[in-house]
Design a protein around this motif. Sequence first.
Motif, mmCIF file in Angstrom:
data_model
loop_
_atom_site.group_PDB
_atom_site.id
_atom_site.type_symbol
_atom_site.label_atom_id
_atom_site.label_comp_id
_atom_site.label_asym_id
_atom_site.label_seq_id
_atom_site.Cartn_x
_atom_site.Cartn_y
_atom_site.Cartn_z
ATOM 1 N N ARG A 12 50.399 53.643 39.791
ATOM 2 C CA ARG A 12 49.680 54.127 40.188
ATOM 3 C C ARG A 12 50.521 55.150 41.383
ATOM 4 N NH1 ARG A 12 44.933 53.310 41.103
ATOM 5 N NH2 ARG A 12 44.851 51.320 41.431
ATOM 6 N N ILE A 13 50.333 56.129 40.361
ATOM 7 C CA ILE A 13 51.224 57.971 41.153
ATOM 8 C C ILE A 13 50.558 58.195 42.248
ATOM 9 C CG2 ILE A 13 51.383 59.723 40.854
ATOM 10 C CD1 ILE A 13 50.829 59.756 37.781
ATOM 11 N N ARG A 14 51.992 58.070 43.464
ATOM 12 C CA ARG A 14 51.637 58.641 44.117
ATOM 13 C C ARG A 14 51.492 60.443 45.072
ATOM 14 N NH1 ARG A 14 55.394 55.573 47.839
ATOM 15 N NH2 ARG A 14 55.050 56.701 49.178
ATOM 16 N N GLY A 15 52.511 59.924 43.286
ATOM 17 C CA GLY A 15 52.450 62.172 44.208
ATOM 18 C C GLY A 15 54.554 62.115 43.220
ATOM 19 N N VAL A 16 54.209 64.244 43.218
ATOM 20 C CA VAL A 16 55.263 64.355 42.480
ATOM 21 C C VAL A 16 56.549 65.160 43.244
ATOM 22 C CG1 VAL A 16 56.755 66.247 40.732
ATOM 23 C CG2 VAL A 16 54.256 65.484 40.517
ATOM 24 N N LEU A 17 57.436 64.445 43.818
ATOM 25 C CA LEU A 17 59.079 64.913 44.587
ATOM 26 C C LEU A 17 58.546 66.296 44.956
ATOM 27 C CD1 LEU A 17 61.952 63.613 43.066
ATOM 28 C CD2 LEU A 17 59.907 62.420 44.492
ATOM 29 N N ALA A 18 58.512 66.337 46.170
ATOM 30 C CA ALA A 18 58.904 67.824 46.740
ATOM 31 C C ALA A 18 60.003 68.695 46.000
ATOM 32 C CB ALA A 18 59.083 67.885 48.186
ATOM 33 N N THR A 19 61.250 67.779 45.792
ATOM 34 C CA THR A 19 62.602 68.902 44.698
ATOM 35 C C THR A 19 62.229 69.262 43.845
ATOM 36 O OG1 THR A 19 63.090 66.799 44.365
ATOM 37 C CG2 THR A 19 63.662 68.110 46.070
ATOM 38 N N CYS A 20 60.751 68.781 43.110
ATOM 39 C CA CYS A 20 60.695 69.540 41.751
ATOM 40 C C CYS A 20 59.942 70.981 41.394
ATOM 41 C CB CYS A 20 58.999 68.224 41.030
ATOM 42 S SG CYS A 20 58.889 68.607 39.483
ATOM 43 N N PRO A 21 60.992 71.463 40.569
ATOM 44 C CA PRO A 21 60.095 72.792 40.164
ATOM 45 C C PRO A 21 58.259 72.649 40.435
ATOM 46 C CG PRO A 21 61.946 72.462 38.839
ATOM 47 C CD PRO A 21 61.396 70.560 39.850
ATOM 48 N N PRO A 22 58.226 74.124 40.665
ATOM 49 C CA PRO A 22 56.388 74.487 40.751
ATOM 50 C C PRO A 22 56.016 73.894 39.417
ATOM 51 C CG PRO A 22 57.438 76.184 41.748
ATOM 52 C CD PRO A 22 58.458 74.969 41.363
ATOM 53 N N GLN A 23 56.703 74.678 38.355
ATOM 54 C CA GLN A 23 56.848 74.629 36.650
ATOM 55 C C GLN A 23 56.165 73.611 36.491
ATOM 56 O OE1 GLN A 23 59.631 76.514 38.048
ATOM 57 N NE2 GLN A 23 60.185 76.271 36.151
ATOM 58 N N VAL A 24 57.410 72.120 36.563
ATOM 59 C CA VAL A 24 57.267 71.499 36.152
ATOM 60 C C VAL A 24 55.560 70.115 36.907
ATOM 61 C CG1 VAL A 24 58.293 69.049 36.014
ATOM 62 C CG2 VAL A 24 59.486 71.382 35.375
ATOM 63 N N SER A 25 55.719 70.804 38.154
ATOM 64 C CA SER A 25 54.895 70.264 38.994
ATOM 65 C C SER A 25 53.841 70.543 38.351
ATOM 66 C CB SER A 25 54.531 70.124 40.223
ATOM 67 O OG SER A 25 53.863 69.322 41.291
ATOM 68 N N ARG A 26 52.804 71.212 38.123
ATOM 69 C CA ARG A 26 51.666 71.881 37.457
ATOM 70 C C ARG A 26 51.734 71.540 35.875
ATOM 71 N NH1 ARG A 26 53.978 76.934 39.692
ATOM 72 N NH2 ARG A 26 53.835 77.424 37.966
ATOM 73 N N ARG A 27 52.349 71.512 35.369
ATOM 74 C CA ARG A 27 52.681 70.903 34.143
ATOM 75 C C ARG A 27 52.261 69.745 34.015
ATOM 76 N NH1 ARG A 27 51.348 71.217 28.832
ATOM 77 N NH2 ARG A 27 53.023 69.930 27.733
ATOM 78 N N LEU A 28 53.019 68.643 34.761
ATOM 79 C CA LEU A 28 52.609 66.817 34.602
ATOM 80 C C LEU A 28 51.350 66.834 35.837
ATOM 81 C CD1 LEU A 28 55.840 66.018 36.438
ATOM 82 C CD2 LEU A 28 55.316 65.334 34.290
#
Length: 76
Positions: A12-28
């Motif tokens: 189960r996904i908890r979230g995306v790392l805070a260090t993840c670039p914003p554009q990658v986070s939005r895409r995921l």
Amino acid sequence: MLSELKIGERRRIRGVLATCPPQVSRRLASLGFVPGAVVTKVRSAPMRDPSIYRVMDYDICLRAREAAQIECEPVE
């Protein structure tokens, strides 16, 4: 991390790392990798990268560097 799953494992996904670039986070997130979603690793390429993950009833191919940005926990 999602990149550490073995074929057939579910998490189960908890979230995306805070260090993840914003554009990658939005895409995921737009692909369905959002907190609470259940993900299964379906298969890997012969060289183990990229891998196919099933999320929200469809399959998505991710590189290991992208999957390493996603925190997950065991499904209860």
